[in-house]
Design an enzyme around this catalytic site. Structure first.
Site, PDB file in Angstrom:
ATOM      1  N   CYS A 182       0.813  -1.215   0.000  1.00 52.97           N
ATOM      2  CA  CYS A 182       0.000   0.000   0.000  1.00 52.97           C
ATOM      3  C   CYS A 182       0.847   1.265   0.000  1.00 52.97           C
ATOM      4  CB  CYS A 182      -0.972  -0.013   1.181  1.00 52.97           C
ATOM      5  SG  CYS A 182      -0.207   0.036   2.832  1.00 52.97           S
ATOM      6  N   HIS A 228      -2.128   1.152   7.088  1.00 54.32           N
ATOM      7  CA  HIS A 228      -2.621   1.018   5.708  1.00 54.32           C
ATOM      8  C   HIS A 228      -2.934   2.391   5.135  1.00 54.32           C
ATOM      9  CE1 HIS A 228      -4.188  -1.008   2.244  1.00 54.32           C
ATOM     10  NE2 HIS A 228      -5.360  -0.420   2.356  1.00 54.32           N
ATOM     11  N   HIS A 240      -6.145   0.953  -3.901  1.00 51.96           N
ATOM     12  CA  HIS A 240      -5.095   0.612  -2.936  1.00 51.96           C
ATOM     13  C   HIS A 240      -4.551  -0.785  -3.187  1.00 51.96           C
ATOM     14  CE1 HIS A 240      -8.142  -1.310   0.146  1.00 51.96           C
ATOM     15  NE2 HIS A 240      -8.628  -1.372  -1.077  1.00 51.96           N
TER      16      HIS A 240
END
Length: 275
Positions: A182, A228, A240
């Protein structure tokens, strides 16, 4: 307290700039080296876990080498760690960078010839000759001209760049079409648009400014959870790299919020707008 991820010191050796600030057996100015294979892992210890990756043509400041590994710091973002010494060579001054998701290095300027190897978006090369359809680089290989841009050329749409990686497999610590995580996706997109960007999502949480409650979200906003991060492609869609899809994927934003919360990974902790 210094962040060990970006502090070039391992107890045995430290960068000369840290003399008097950290304890080490010796201090060194280091030696700039270049990645000479498609990619190389930066690990937290020799044969340890991957923290990041460097791409072909990127530079690494080596402070010491032993047992087949070199300890030092990445020029891209200051990431500290260990790289296989065999992946490093003498640096070249880059003239172009790979602006396609991936490209092939051909032994001759003929796309029908079997390529020797592939390199990935963000790789850096030095052109020694340019033809109508190819550039010949410092290794003697040929790259199709549409796949490279001059070294200072940049994109303007971070989400458009991130979309180049759509479908790329999720890889912890990855930074390429071969595999990416990510924060690697965010970093590669921002760098391609001329914005400095650290490696990990907690470090990236200082980028831009906080989106205030009630302020409409927009394309390019960063959304953070603990551990994240992703891009908003628009108010309703998140782009993502994630371990649920095991790929770079689009996901309805509210569905992602609910899914991540249901897994016990917490709520959104920050929304940032890039300048």
């Amino acid at each position: 307290m210094r962040d060990p991820r970006i502090t070039p010191s391992n107890g045995r050796v430290a960068h000369s700039s840290l003399k008097g600030q950290v304890n080490a057996e010796k201090y060194s100015d280091g030696r700039r080296m270049m990645i000479q294979q498609p990619m190389a892992n930066i690990t937290m210890a020799p044969r340890g876990a991957r923290a990041s990756q460097l791409l072909f043509g990127e530079t690494f400041l080596v402070l010491e080498s032993y047992d087949g590994f070199s300890f030092g710091q990445a020029e891209r973002d200051g990431q500290v760690g260990y790289v296989l010494s065999g992946a490093l060579g003498a640096p070249e001054a880059p003239t172009h960078w790979v602006a396609a998701p991936a490209t092939h290095l051909y032994p001759k300027p003929d796309v029908k010839s079997p390529p020797d190897v592939s390199v990935y978006f963000g790789s850096q090369v030095r052109a020694v000759e340019e033809t109508e359809n190819h550039i010949r680089i410092h290794t003697g290989h040929f790259i199709p001209r549409p796949h490279v841009q001059p070294i200072k050329a940049r994109f303007s749409d971070v989400v458009g760049v991130a979309d180049y990686f759509l479908g790329s497999p999720y890889l912890w610590g990855g930074n390429s079409r071969w595999g990416i995580d990510c924060s690697g996706l965010v970093q590669m997109a921002l760098l391609a648009c001329g914005m400095d960007c650290p490696r990990d999502s907690d470090q990236q949480m200082v980028l831009g400014r906080e989106v205030q409650d009630g302020e409409p979200l927009q394309r390019g906003d960063l959304v953070f959870w603990k551990g994240h991060v992703g891009f908003l492609a628009n108010q309703d869609m998140l782009l993502h790299a994630n371990a649920t899809h095991m790929a770079v994927a689009y996901e309805p934003f509210e569905e992602a919020v609910a899914r991540i919360a249901a897994k016990g990974e917490g709520p959104v902790v920050s929304k940032r707008r890039l300048g």
